[in-house]
Design a protein around this motif. Structure first.
Motif, mmCIF file in Angstrom:
data_model
loop_
_atom_site.group_PDB
_atom_site.id
_atom_site.type_symbol
_atom_site.label_atom_id
_atom_site.label_comp_id
_atom_site.label_asym_id
_atom_site.label_seq_id
_atom_site.Cartn_x
_atom_site.Cartn_y
_atom_site.Cartn_z
ATOM 1 N N HIS A 3 -4.404 -0.786 -25.627
ATOM 2 C CA HIS A 3 -5.788 -1.080 -26.259
ATOM 3 C C HIS A 3 -5.655 -1.103 -27.909
ATOM 4 O O HIS A 3 -4.903 -0.327 -28.212
ATOM 5 C CB HIS A 3 -7.050 -0.485 -25.555
ATOM 6 C CG HIS A 3 -7.173 0.757 -26.199
ATOM 7 N ND1 HIS A 3 -6.229 1.893 -25.585
ATOM 8 C CD2 HIS A 3 -7.448 1.499 -27.284
ATOM 9 C CE1 HIS A 3 -6.689 3.191 -26.347
ATOM 10 N NE2 HIS A 3 -7.236 2.912 -27.289
ATOM 11 N N SER A 9 -10.582 -3.012 -28.253
ATOM 12 C CA SER A 9 -10.406 -4.047 -27.383
ATOM 13 C C SER A 9 -9.364 -3.890 -26.521
ATOM 14 O O SER A 9 -8.206 -3.563 -26.881
ATOM 15 C CB SER A 9 -10.410 -5.348 -28.233
ATOM 16 O OG SER A 9 -10.141 -6.628 -27.307
ATOM 17 N N GLN A 10 -9.506 -4.610 -25.327
ATOM 18 C CA GLN A 10 -8.175 -4.501 -24.456
ATOM 19 C C GLN A 10 -7.510 -6.047 -24.350
ATOM 20 O O GLN A 10 -6.493 -6.131 -23.891
ATOM 21 C CB GLN A 10 -8.813 -4.416 -22.934
ATOM 22 C CG GLN A 10 -9.482 -3.242 -22.588
ATOM 23 C CD GLN A 10 -8.854 -2.072 -22.583
ATOM 24 O OE1 GLN A 10 -7.528 -1.965 -22.465
ATOM 25 N NE2 GLN A 10 -9.317 -0.721 -22.755
ATOM 26 N N GLN A 11 -8.034 -7.044 -25.185
ATOM 27 C CA GLN A 11 -7.466 -8.048 -25.631
ATOM 28 C C GLN A 11 -6.312 -7.988 -26.698
ATOM 29 O O GLN A 11 -6.484 -8.305 -27.884
ATOM 30 C CB GLN A 11 -8.565 -9.255 -25.955
ATOM 31 C CG GLN A 11 -9.488 -9.300 -24.869
ATOM 32 C CD GLN A 11 -9.002 -9.757 -23.426
ATOM 33 O OE1 GLN A 11 -8.292 -10.775 -23.398
ATOM 34 N NE2 GLN A 11 -9.540 -8.987 -22.602
ATOM 35 N N THR A 12 -5.109 -7.683 -26.205
ATOM 36 C CA THR A 12 -3.984 -7.568 -27.174
ATOM 37 C C THR A 12 -2.832 -8.080 -26.778
ATOM 38 O O THR A 12 -2.540 -8.033 -25.488
ATOM 39 C CB THR A 12 -3.671 -6.004 -27.390
ATOM 40 O OG1 THR A 12 -3.364 -5.464 -26.202
ATOM 41 C CG2 THR A 12 -4.860 -5.311 -27.841
ATOM 42 N N ASN A 13 -1.902 -8.614 -27.473
ATOM 43 C CA ASN A 13 -0.752 -9.430 -27.146
ATOM 44 C C ASN A 13 0.575 -8.880 -28.026
ATOM 45 O O ASN A 13 0.358 -8.457 -29.355
ATOM 46 C CB ASN A 13 -0.919 -10.932 -27.168
ATOM 47 C CG ASN A 13 -2.050 -11.383 -26.564
ATOM 48 O OD1 ASN A 13 -2.348 -11.208 -25.428
ATOM 49 N ND2 ASN A 13 -2.781 -12.564 -27.077
ATOM 50 N N CYS A 25 -4.447 -7.452 -31.895
ATOM 51 C CA CYS A 25 -5.473 -7.291 -31.237
ATOM 52 C C CYS A 25 -6.290 -8.628 -31.346
ATOM 53 O O CYS A 25 -6.371 -9.157 -32.535
ATOM 54 C CB CYS A 25 -6.486 -6.380 -31.884
ATOM 55 S SG CYS A 25 -8.344 -6.420 -31.383
ATOM 56 N N GLN A 26 -6.630 -9.597 -30.268
ATOM 57 C CA GLN A 26 -7.455 -10.527 -30.438
ATOM 58 C C GLN A 26 -8.767 -10.730 -30.845
ATOM 59 O O GLN A 26 -9.338 -11.580 -31.263
ATOM 60 C CB GLN A 26 -7.317 -11.524 -29.157
ATOM 61 C CG GLN A 26 -5.734 -11.688 -28.610
ATOM 62 C CD GLN A 26 -4.673 -12.099 -29.552
ATOM 63 O OE1 GLN A 26 -5.127 -13.372 -29.930
ATOM 64 N NE2 GLN A 26 -3.779 -11.336 -30.187
ATOM 65 N N THR A 27 -9.383 -9.477 -30.988
ATOM 66 C CA THR A 27 -10.734 -9.392 -31.434
ATOM 67 C C THR A 27 -10.616 -9.124 -33.037
ATOM 68 O O THR A 27 -11.516 -9.770 -33.639
ATOM 69 C CB THR A 27 -11.467 -8.269 -30.643
ATOM 70 O OG1 THR A 27 -11.249 -8.329 -29.157
ATOM 71 C CG2 THR A 27 -12.777 -8.047 -31.356
#
Length: 216
Positions: A3, A9-13, A25-27
């Protein structure tokens, strides 16, 4: 999938990978090293001990003037401040004190006096600090809590531009650099925390905390 250590955020790539794995982090757009690939405290301090931060060095003072000058233009005379992560040679604090301000010092390794974190200041500076933080979310909130309403936070760090530039970027090769901010990351924080944000040159960000609203 790790994260984000800044906004949770959990939205990571995966952003980039070589000897280390870098995620984004995509946020909030923060780029960060996978937590399993951070150095330990002993190795981290060994790198810091190699830094030559002589307060009398004119070249170093010129470097720090990129932070000192814009801060001095914005704070009131006889202000109180804190230099967070000042290192073994607190040159920036000395430069600001020479202009009539009072500056407390805090550094996890060199000035570990947590009592200075128990009051508020007109300004807080952090030069070449934020990229080292394992928990930038925690320290960011500490910084905001340290500021009086209307106070200024000054952050100096190199900024991520794009993945092509990142691939050849010397800044990421320092083993103690584990989080990398971009303009978008600071814009995210300013909006979330209701801060006035100014970009000064390529690597200095000034953020002003909102004034407290009086209630009738």
């Amino acid at each position: 999938m790790p994260h984000c250590p800044l906004c949770e955020s959990q939205q990571t790539n995966i952003y980039f990978e070589d000897k280390r794995q870098y995620w984004q982090c995509q946020t909030c757009q923060l780029v960060f090293v996978h937590p399993d690939q951070r150095v330990d405290a002993e190795a981290e301090k060994a790198v810091y001990d190699l830094h030559e931060n002589d307060p009398q060095d004119l070249g170093y003072r010129r470097f720090l003037s990129r932070m000192a000058n814009p801060i001095l233009e914005r704070i009131e005379p006889n202000s109180t401040g804190l230099d967070f992560g000042c290192g073994p040679g607190p040159a920036l604090a000395m430069m600001l004190e020479e202009q009539g301000h009072q500056v407390a010092l805090y550094d996890h390794y060199y000035y570990p006096n947590k009592q200075v974190l128990e009051q508020q200041y007109d300004f807080v500076t952090a030069t070449e600090v934020i990229e080292h933080l394992f928990s930038p979310n925690v320290v960011w909130q500490v910084w905001l809590d340290l500021l009086k309403p209307g106070g200024w936070l000054g952050v100096m760090t190199k900024l991520v531009k794009d993945v092509d530039a990142f691939a050849t970027w010397h800044y990421r090769h320092d083993p103690t650099h584990v989080v990398f901010f971009s303009r978008a990351t600071f814009e995210f924080l300013a909006k979330r925390d209701q801060l006035q944000l100014e970009f000064i040159g390529n690597d200095v960000m000034l953020l002003k905390k909102g004034e407290r609203i009086s209630r009738a």
